[in-house]
Design an enzyme around this catalytic site. Structure first.
Site, short mmCIF file in Angstrom:
data_model
loop_
_atom_site.label_atom_id
_atom_site.label_comp_id
_atom_site.label_asym_id
_atom_site.label_seq_id
_atom_site.Cartn_x
_atom_site.Cartn_y
_atom_site.Cartn_z
N HIS A 17 5.43 0.06 -1.78
CA HIS A 17 5.65 -0.14 -3.22
C HIS A 17 4.49 0.45 -4.02
CE1 HIS A 17 7.98 -4.02 -1.97
NE2 HIS A 17 8.86 -3.09 -2.23
N LYS A 41 18.91 -12.23 -2.65
CA LYS A 41 17.81 -12.64 -1.76
C LYS A 41 17.39 -14.05 -2.15
CE LYS A 41 16.31 -7.88 -1.16
NZ LYS A 41 15.29 -6.86 -1.40
N ARG A 91 13.30 4.98 1.24
CA ARG A 91 12.66 5.04 2.56
C ARG A 91 13.41 5.95 3.51
NH1 ARG A 91 12.18 -1.34 2.68
NH2 ARG A 91 14.12 -0.93 1.59
N SER A 128 9.69 -5.58 2.84
CA SER A 128 9.18 -6.92 2.55
C SER A 128 9.73 -7.96 3.54
CB SER A 128 9.57 -7.33 1.13
OG SER A 128 8.95 -6.48 0.20
P1 ADP Z 1 14.88 -4.94 -4.21
O1 ADP Z 1 15.18 -6.38 -4.13
O2 ADP Z 1 14.99 -4.38 -5.60
O3 ADP Z 1 15.52 -4.08 -3.17
P2 ADP Z 1 12.31 -4.45 -2.97
O4 ADP Z 1 11.09 -5.18 -3.35
O5 ADP Z 1 12.81 -4.63 -1.58
O6 ADP Z 1 13.33 -4.92 -4.03
O7 ADP Z 1 12.19 -2.91 -3.27
C1 ADP Z 1 11.89 -2.41 -4.55
C2 ADP Z 1 11.96 -0.90 -4.53
O8 ADP Z 1 10.96 -0.38 -3.66
C3 ADP Z 1 13.29 -0.34 -4.01
O9 ADP Z 1 13.57 0.84 -4.74
C4 ADP Z 1 12.99 0.01 -2.58
O10 ADP Z 1 13.82 1.05 -2.11
C5 ADP Z 1 11.55 0.47 -2.71
N1 ADP Z 1 10.84 0.36 -1.45
C6 ADP Z 1 10.83 -0.68 -0.60
N2 ADP Z 1 10.08 -0.41 0.49
C7 ADP Z 1 9.58 0.84 0.31
C8 ADP Z 1 8.74 1.71 1.08
N3 ADP Z 1 8.27 1.35 2.27
N4 ADP Z 1 8.45 2.92 0.56
C9 ADP Z 1 8.95 3.30 -0.65
N5 ADP Z 1 9.76 2.54 -1.41
C10 ADP Z 1 10.07 1.33 -0.94
#
Ligand code: ADP
Length: 160
Positions: A17, A41, A91, A128
């Site tokens: 992130h 979630k 990703r 996460s």
């Molecule tokens: P959500 O509940 O919106 O999916 P996340 O916190 O899981 O929230 O992810 C937020 C954003 O960050 C999404 O666009 C996700 O694709 C991106 N993201 C999550 N992990 C990574 C990573 N390892 N590298 C780049 N972007 C990521």
């Protein structure tokens, strides 16, 4: 002024992130990171205020980044902040289908486009959900999250 909104659950905020925020902060004049409630979630590990604080502490080196936390539709927030684009990270192909659908829905609702930032390969395995699982069973995730998040995990689960 080009203003971007990067919404996510950030439960917890990790180095993947952070990389997206850092790169977006180079591409846009201002970046708003929004820690949001994701109805898909249930029972988050960190509440919204904690997530907001941890994102804020982790991005304190970036001058054009601001943090908010809200339970609302992404497009409503995007409209009220008058952002130019929504930013999301990608990703792998597995992210693409749901991200594309969400981007199309958000554009239909608001006319605001989504820009995707592809992760560096060194962070592409970070998620996460996995970090929560590893930490709950005592695994050391400190190299995969920013310092303030690592500190919060060690307060909760002891030294890693
Ligand atoms: P959500 O509940 O919106 O999916 P996340 O916190 O899981 O929230 O992810 C937020 C954003 O960050 C999404 O666009 C996700 O694709 C991106 N993201 C999550 N992990 C990574 C990573 N390892 N590298 C780049 N972007 C990521």
């Amino acid at each position: 002024m080009k203003k971007a909104l990067f919404p996510g659950s950030f439960d917890p905020f990790h180095n993947g992130h952070l990389e997206v925020v850092e790169r977006a902060s180079q591409l846009f004049d201002q970046v708003v990171v929004a820690a949001m409630r994701n109805p898909q979630k249930a029972s988050p590990m960190f509440d919204l205020d904690e997530r907001k604080r941890l994102v804020k502490e982790s991005t304190s080196h970036l001058e054009n980044v601001e943090i908010v936390s809200l339970s609302t539709l992404v497009v409503d927030l995007a409209r009220s902040l008058e952002v130019t684009v929504i930013v999301r990270g990608l990703r792998a192909v597995s992210d693409f289908e749901s991200e594309l659908q969400m981007a199309q829905m958000n554009r239909q609702l608001s006319g605001i486009d989504t820009v995707f930032i592809p992760t560096s390969s060194e962070y592409s395995f970070l998620a996460s959900r996995l970090l929560r699982e590893v930490a709950q069973y005592g695994g050391d995730i400190s190299s995969m999250v920013p310092g303030p998040v690592a500190k919060e995990f060690s307060n909760r689960y002891g030294e890693m």
